[in-house]
Scaffold this active site. Structure first.
Site, PDB file in Angstrom:
ATOM      1  N   CYS A   1       0.593  -1.179  -0.064  1.00 10.84           N
ATOM      2  CA  CYS A   1      -0.015   0.010  -0.105  1.00 10.84           C
ATOM      3  C   CYS A   1       0.983   0.990  -0.043  1.00 10.84           C
ATOM      4  O   CYS A   1       0.336   2.443  -0.234  1.00 10.84           O
ATOM      5  CB  CYS A   1      -1.066   0.036   1.334  1.00 10.84           C
TER       6      CYS A   1
ATOM      7  N   ASN B   1     -10.284  -0.113  -0.345  1.00  9.30           N
ATOM      8  CA  ASN B   1      -8.778  -0.011  -0.261  1.00  9.30           C
ATOM      9  C   ASN B   1      -8.280  -0.739  -1.545  1.00  9.30           C
ATOM     10  O   ASN B   1      -8.075  -1.757  -1.975  1.00  9.30           O
ATOM     11  CB  ASN B   1      -8.202  -0.948   0.954  1.00  9.30           C
TER      12      ASN B   1
ATOM     13  N   HIS C   1      -3.572   7.241   3.198  1.00  4.74           N
ATOM     14  CA  HIS C   1      -4.083   5.860   2.545  1.00  4.74           C
ATOM     15  C   HIS C   1      -5.520   5.642   3.124  1.00  4.74           C
ATOM     16  O   HIS C   1      -5.992   5.675   4.147  1.00  4.74           O
ATOM     17  CB  HIS C   1      -2.922   4.930   3.198  1.00  4.74           C
TER      18      HIS C   1
HETATM   19  O1  UT7 Z   1      -3.702  -1.361   3.863  1.00  2.00           O
HETATM   20  C1  UT7 Z   1      -3.789  -2.413   4.899  1.00  2.00           C
HETATM   21  C2  UT7 Z   1      -4.719  -3.146   4.703  1.00  2.00           C
HETATM   22  N1  UT7 Z   1      -5.521  -3.690   5.837  1.00  2.00           N
HETATM   23  C3  UT7 Z   1      -6.212  -3.060   6.527  1.00  2.00           C
HETATM   24  O2  UT7 Z   1      -6.448  -1.813   6.584  1.00  2.00           O
HETATM   25  C4  UT7 Z   1      -7.191  -3.761   7.578  1.00  2.00           C
HETATM   26  C5  UT7 Z   1      -6.965  -3.123   8.783  1.00  2.00           C
HETATM   27  N2  UT7 Z   1      -7.936  -3.692   9.898  1.00  2.00           N
HETATM   28  C6  UT7 Z   1      -9.396  -3.369   9.659  1.00  2.00           C
HETATM   29  O3  UT7 Z   1      -9.726  -2.623   8.878  1.00  2.00           O
HETATM   30  C7  UT7 Z   1     -10.329  -4.146  10.610  1.00  2.00           C
HETATM   31  O4  UT7 Z   1      -9.643  -4.849  11.666  1.00  2.00           O
HETATM   32  C8  UT7 Z   1     -11.435  -4.899  10.242  1.00  2.00           C
HETATM   33  C9  UT7 Z   1     -12.259  -4.190   9.327  1.00  2.00           C
HETATM   34  C10 UT7 Z   1     -10.826  -6.060   8.984  1.00  2.00           C
HETATM   35  C11 UT7 Z   1     -12.261  -5.864  11.026  1.00  2.00           C
HETATM   36  O5  UT7 Z   1     -12.706  -5.039  11.943  1.00  2.00           O
HETATM   37  P1  UT7 Z   1     -12.835  -5.212  13.587  1.00  2.00           P
HETATM   38  O6  UT7 Z   1     -13.618  -3.956  14.063  1.00  2.00           O
HETATM   39  O7  UT7 Z   1     -11.460  -5.290  13.918  1.00  2.00           O
HETATM   40  O8  UT7 Z   1     -13.386  -6.639  13.612  1.00  2.00           O
HETATM   41  P2  UT7 Z   1     -13.034  -7.706  14.100  1.00  2.00           P
HETATM   42  O9  UT7 Z   1     -12.175  -8.424  13.353  1.00  2.00           O
HETATM   43  O10 UT7 Z   1     -12.646  -7.760  15.755  1.00  2.00           O
HETATM   44  O11 UT7 Z   1     -14.542  -8.711  14.202  1.00  2.00           O
HETATM   45  C12 UT7 Z   1     -15.363  -8.237  15.079  1.00  2.00           C
HETATM   46  C13 UT7 Z   1     -16.640  -9.374  14.690  1.00  2.00           C
HETATM   47  C14 UT7 Z   1     -16.351 -10.821  14.774  1.00  2.00           C
HETATM   48  O12 UT7 Z   1     -17.194 -11.566  15.306  1.00  2.00           O
HETATM   49  P3  UT7 Z   1     -17.355 -11.834  16.883  1.00  2.00           P
HETATM   50  O13 UT7 Z   1     -16.218 -12.634  17.003  1.00  2.00           O
HETATM   51  O14 UT7 Z   1     -17.273 -10.655  17.635  1.00  2.00           O
HETATM   52  O15 UT7 Z   1     -18.754 -12.610  16.805  1.00  2.00           O
HETATM   53  C15 UT7 Z   1     -15.956 -11.205  13.347  1.00  2.00           C
HETATM   54  O16 UT7 Z   1     -16.269 -12.393  12.988  1.00  2.00           O
HETATM   55  O17 UT7 Z   1     -17.026  -9.110  13.214  1.00  2.00           O
HETATM   56  C16 UT7 Z   1     -17.124 -10.454  12.503  1.00  2.00           C
HETATM   57  N3  UT7 Z   1     -16.987 -10.140  11.274  1.00  2.00           N
HETATM   58  C17 UT7 Z   1     -17.755  -9.874  10.415  1.00  2.00           C
HETATM   59  N4  UT7 Z   1     -19.067  -9.700  10.503  1.00  2.00           N
HETATM   60  C18 UT7 Z   1     -19.785  -9.536   9.270  1.00  2.00           C
HETATM   61  C19 UT7 Z   1     -15.756 -10.197  10.593  1.00  2.00           C
HETATM   62  N5  UT7 Z   1     -15.920  -9.729   9.230  1.00  2.00           N
HETATM   63  C20 UT7 Z   1     -17.070  -9.441   9.088  1.00  2.00           C
HETATM   64  C21 UT7 Z   1     -17.894  -9.328   7.964  1.00  2.00           C
HETATM   65  N6  UT7 Z   1     -19.116  -9.077   8.215  1.00  2.00           N
HETATM   66  N7  UT7 Z   1     -17.219  -9.043   6.749  1.00  2.00           N
END
Ligand code: UT7
Length: 322
Positions: free
Chosen positions: A113, A279, A249
């Protein structure tokens, strides 16, 4: 005094749009979750046969038109991409051929990125040391080809697109400084776990797809965007109050909000376009820059801080007078 100044910007997004609602049909997710956690509403997906170089050429032509230059004026082409058309030659060489240019230096930069920002750093230094007078700097990605459309933790985040700038030697102040960093010790937090020299086997666990520890990447992105911004401002005797615009970014609105908060920068002075294209990795900063230039938010003479964070990890910035 010679400076290196951005004289044109351009961007390109493929025609096909995939909304959050569309994703609901492909995986167990929903529009509300995606908007709440990322700010993303839609992403663009390259058509069958549409490549990173095709998108790069479209963005480059718009930047060249704005700068008022033709192919023969270009002395250097650098393309930041993680999704090259071919293993070789470089996407930059393919872009050069498609633009009908011969002879100038052309190469790719792989910094995920941060790819465009690393490319901008190289082009800036090339111009400042007299290597060239006009450089085409591009970020372009077809991330949809390395996205696992069954993995809801990554598939919702990424899109395809390209952004470009024309950087020219000038008497007017342009780029003030560029800063690039990397830390390879966290490789496995964000990677595609396959590659040429390891041997491809897409049936292996994980496939040739983006694999990510979202929470760890999130924390690192906020921290590094904040630190590189502070380093850049302080290194040039500026504070956040001097900045007209932060062009970060475009990965996740929450990362942008947290980074702006760390910098005490009101969101009125932060460019956000991630909602429209998700992204796009190396394309994201030049894409956001071009959108904001063309919609009139960014004006000539304003002080901009561009900043990126990505796999590697890599993080980077450029302070410039637009
Ligand atoms: O250029 C750099 C590239 N990468 C990034 O920028 C990514 C950086 N990270 C992020 O943007 C965030 O960590 C995410 C958007 C990927 C995830 O957000 P989060 O607030 O950290 O969520 P989480 O991974 O802690 O998940 C929370 C809940 C989980 O369920 P439980 O365990 O609380 O029941 C996940 O299973 O949300 C669930 N979940 C989803 N639900 C619906 C994870 N992905 C999804 C989804 N739809 N797509």
């Amino acid at each position: 005094m010679t400076y290196a100044r951005i004289t044109g910007t351009g961007s390109y997004l493929p025609e096909k749009v995939l909304t959050n609602k569309d994703l609901e049909k492909l995986m167990d997710t929903n529009d509300e979750w995606i908007r709440d956690r990322t700010g993303i509403k839609r992403r663009h997906i390259a058509a069958d046969g549409e490549t990173s170089s095709d998108m790069a050429v479209n963005a480059a032509k718009k930047a060249m038109e704005m700068a008022g230059i033709g192919p023969d004026d270009i002395g250097l082409i650098i393309v930041g991409t993680t999704t090259p058309d071919k293993i070789f030659p470089s996407t930059a060489c393919i872009v050069q051929r498609k633009l009908g240019i011969k002879g100038c230096g052309a190469y790719d930069v792989q910094a995920v990125c941060s790819g465009f920002m690393f490319a901008l750093d190289a082009a800036y230094r090339n111009i400042m040391t007299g290597g060239s007078k006009v450089a085409l700097v591009i970020g372009t990605e077809t991330l949809s080809r390395i996205t696992n459309w069954k993995d809801r933790t990554t598939a919702i985040l990424f899109g395809d697109g390209a952004g470009a700038v024309v950087l020219e030697a000038s008497d007017e102040q342009g780029i003030i400084s560029t800063h690039i960093h990397a830390d390879g010790s966290m490789e496995e937090l964000l990677h595609v776990p396959q590659g040429v020299s390891q041997g491809f086997d897409i049936t292996r666990a994980g496939g040739a797809y983006i694999s990510m520890n979202g929470n760890a990447v999130f924390r690192n992105a906020v921290g590094k965007l904040g630190s590189v911004a502070r380093e850049t401002l302080a290194g040039n005797g500026y504070t956040e109050e001097d900045l007209d615009w932060l062009v970060p970014h475009q990965a996740n609105l929450r990362i942008i909000l947290a980074a702006a908060k760390k910098l005490n920068l009101p969101m009125e002075r932060v460019i956000v376009t991630v909602d429209e294209h998700a992204n796009t990795s190396a394309a994201s900063v030049p894409l956001a820059l071009d959108i904001a230039v063309r919609d009139g938010r960014i004006k000539r003479g304003e002080l901009l801080l561009l900043a990126a964070f990505g796999g590697g990890f890599t993080w980077s910035s450029a302070l410039l007078r637009y």
